[in-house]
Design a protein around this motif. Structure first.
Motif, PDB file in Angstrom:
ATOM      1  N   MET A 148       0.804  -1.222   0.000  1.00  0.00           N
ATOM      2  CA  MET A 148       0.000   0.000   0.000  1.00  0.00           C
ATOM      3  C   MET A 148       0.837   1.272   0.000  1.00  0.00           C
ATOM      4  N   TYR A 165      -3.339   1.570   6.446  1.00  0.00           N
ATOM      5  CA  TYR A 165      -3.679   0.165   6.188  1.00  0.00           C
ATOM      6  C   TYR A 165      -5.130  -0.135   6.580  1.00  0.00           C
ATOM      7  N   GLN A 218      -7.737   1.744   4.309  1.00  0.00           N
ATOM      8  CA  GLN A 218      -7.846   1.199   2.952  1.00  0.00           C
ATOM      9  C   GLN A 218      -8.622  -0.113   2.946  1.00  0.00           C
TER      10      GLN A 218
END
Length: 351
Positions: A44, A62, A65
């Motif tokens: 990511m 994290y 998302q």
């Protein structure tokens, strides 16, 4: 007003990433300090950026998302975060540099990255989201205030999809201070949540996000009915406060199927939780801070668990506080307080 639905969740905690699948091996014995189990961020975040990012920022990116992916949202209309202490690691770096360099030749990087809204802004920059972006810093009510803001915006048609979450990280010097004033337990032995005998809490960190929307989907977790926060409540007034809150939502105590409490193994301040459990003694009761540990926005972890219970209609034995079984869950009430202050109620409904 529009209804508000939870369509995606994401979390980084001291547990494995699949904890919300309810198929997990728990870290059952917490210590005085419990660090997050960090996933691989390189998928990511570019490697060059990872090296410069504080733990809270990486956890937030994290978790957020994952929540957006599950809700199938590319860019939300708004990003609202809550944090108790912000990016502590960079704050300490900057303060240490002031001392070490005698207030001269300071680089601004750590200062820029130390602000409480760093996580929300970094998420927005990464997504290219130019909408409303706000961070609440209200102690143990930080996440609930962020959630309430998001809920009100959707109900009043100011936004259709919002990313909302709570983030807190651990830093070394602040840990030492919290231990000196007995906020954190000064013991390394196994901590008994059911019958705590010492003051202080097992401390932790984490990032927990919800992607909420006015659109109900086939895979929605739950509907957010209401959020309530109050700084101080006398124990004698707790029952009336809860009753008034439920009456405002046109339900009564008997309609709550599951009570989620934020017990944190501190032998002080347990009387509030005991009072709540007495109010719902014939209902299923669960606890969660033996999984997340305690930090200012740990209640977000509890809300994620409550939403998952409504979606899956099951409760793992590891979460049960009492021995009452649940046949079906329509309403879940989450209650949290920290050191006798920052009381919150979050009411979720099966959708």
């Amino acid at each position: 007003m529009k209804a508000v639905y939870i369509n995606g969740i994401g979390s980084v905690s001291i547990q494995d990433q699949d904890i919300f699948d309810f198929n997990f091996e728990l870290i059952s014995d917490l210590s005085d300090v419990n660090y997050a189990k960090h996933p691989s961020y390189k998928e990511m975040i570019p490697a060059a950026m990872i090296r410069r990012m504080a733990q809270g920022v990486k956890m937030g990116i994290y978790a957020s998302q994952n929540a957006l992916n599950e809700a199938e949202i590319e860019i939300p209309d708004a990003i609202i975060t809550g944090t108790g202490m912000g990016c502590l690691q960079d704050s300490e770096k900057f303060l240490r540099a002031i001392i070490d360099n005698e207030e001269e030749f300071l680089t601004p990087t750590s200062f820029i990255q130390s602000t409480h809204n760093t996580v929300g802004s970094q998420i927005a920059l990464r997504l290219g989201c130019k909408g409303y972006n706000f961070t609440y810093v209200n102690g143990a009510n930080s996440f609930e205030n962020a959630l309430n803001d998001a809920k009100l915006q959707i109900e009043n048609d100011e936004a259709n999809s919002i990313l909302v979450g709570g983030i807190d990280e651990i830093s070394d010097y602040t840990l030492k201070l919290l231990k000196k004033i007995d906020v954190i337990k000064n013991e390394n032995s196994s901590i008994d949540f059911k019958n705590p005998t010492s003051i202080g809490v097992p401390f932790g960190e984490g990032a927990n996000f919800l992607a909420i929307s006015s659109e109900k989907k086939s895979n929605s977790y739950a509907e957010i009915c209401d959020v309530f926060v109050q700084n101080k409540i006398e124990i004698s007034d707790l029952k009336q406060t809860v009753s008034t809150f439920l009456e405002a939502n046109k339900i009564d105590l008997s309609q709550i199927d599951v009570l989620v409490v934020g017990r944190n193994a501190d032998s002080n301040f347990n009387e509030y939780y005991t009072e709540m459990e007495t109010l719902f003694e014939d209902k299923t009761q669960i606890y969660y801070k033996h999984l997340s540990a305690e930090f200012d926005t740990a209640s977000a972890f509890g809300v994620l668990l409550a939403a998952t219970i409504l979606k899956k209609q099951e409760i793992p034995n590891e979460l049960l506080w009492n021995n009452k079984s649940m046949s079906q869950a329509n309403y879940v009430l989450c209650y949290n307080q920290y050191r006798g202050k920052d009381h919150s109620l979050v009411l979720l409904r099966n959708c």
